[in-house]
Design an enzyme around this catalytic site. Structure first.
Site, PDB file in Angstrom:
ATOM      1  CG  ASN A 190     -18.821 -16.511  -2.489  1.00  0.00           C
ATOM      2  OD1 ASN A 190     -18.577 -17.832  -2.431  1.00  0.00           O
ATOM      3  ND2 ASN A 190     -19.843 -16.630  -1.262  1.00  0.00           N
ATOM      4  NE  ARG A 191     -21.552 -19.029 -11.125  1.00  0.00           N
ATOM      5  CZ  ARG A 191     -20.643 -19.026 -11.653  1.00  0.00           C
ATOM      6  NH1 ARG A 191     -20.328 -17.829 -12.691  1.00  0.00           N
ATOM      7  NH2 ARG A 191     -20.490 -20.542 -12.408  1.00  0.00           N
TER       8      ARG A 191
END
Ligand code: CTP
Ligand code: CA
Length: 221
Positions: free
Chosen positions: A34-35
């Site tokens: 995930n960012r």
């Protein structure tokens, strides 16, 4: 004593914070993730420690230095993060800031997948455990205050209110990640959702949002 209390309102309290992304391996050289810069979670851990709390920071890979006076436990996957969070209990407060990957590949290959005549491999995903929901589940070891985060792109308040119910946590700090400069940037504009309703906090540097949240946590205990 008065001074001591205002300076260190969280003295004697143990706070568990998780932060950063999780990383879900596909094979020895590939993963999905995930960012997340980890900045907001690290700032919260720092602010809590400054108020006198003993802080355990369970962190996915961020590249950030461990904040001073904080015990950091490094993890990669969501399942490792859950195990490390449970191992850190008991805690008076848990703040779940991590961007946990919702899914992981169902199979982790021991050898690097190679390109072949069959074309790209199909990846089947399975759902990861929900760390916030597990920490929120009632039981003798439940932290007195469990705080979750919600990164939303639309209908922020409605999604966050529903998320608070679904997870069983006490507070949700919600932000609109489509706001310029929030994802990976230094500022955040958040809503604080509690049982009493919604507060809209003005846009501020992540360190100030963290200080404000830490003070609110101290007041609520
Ligand atoms: N969270 C968690 N474990 C997961 C997924 C999310 O602990 N497997 C936590 C996050 O750390 C955050 C909160 O749950 O505090 C909300 O995360 P978010 O991704 O916004 O919510 P989800 O329930 O995963 O729902 P969706 O991504 O579908 O919006
Ligand atoms: Ca999610």
């Amino acid at each position: 004593l008065g001074l001591l209390q205002t300076g260190a309102p969280l003295a004697g309290k143990h706070v568990l914070v998780n932060a950063g992304p999780t990383l879900e391996a596909l094979d020895p050289v590939r993963f999905i993730s995930n960012r997340s810069s980890g900045q907001q979670g690290y700032a919260i851990a720092t602010a809590l420690a400054r108020l006198g709390a003993r802080v355990t920071l369970v962190s996915g890979p961020t590249g950030l230095a461990a904040p001073a006076e904080v015990t950091r436990v490094d993890v990669e996957s969501a399942r490792e993060m859950l195990a490390a969070c449970k191992a850190a209990l008991p805690a008076d407060v848990a703040v779940c800031v991590a961007a946990v990957a919702d899914w992981r590949p169902d199979e982790v290959y021991g050898l690097k997948l190679k390109k072949g005549r069959e074309g790209p491999p199909a990846i089947t995903l399975v759902e990861n455990p929900d760390i916030l929901a597990e920490l929120s589940a009632s039981g003798p070891g439940r932290p007195k205050l469990v705080v979750g985060f919600a990164a939303e792109t639309n209908d922020v308040e409605a999604h966050a209110v529903a998320k608070r119910q679904r997870k069983g946590c006490d507070w949700i700090v919600a932000n609109d990640v489509t706001e310029p400069g929030v994802m990976g940037g230094g500022e955040n504009a958040v809503l604080l959702i509690t049982a009493a309703g919604t507060e809209r906090w003005e846009r501020a540097p992540k360190s100030e949002v963290a200080q404000r949240l830490a003070l609110r946590i101290a007041q609520s205990l």
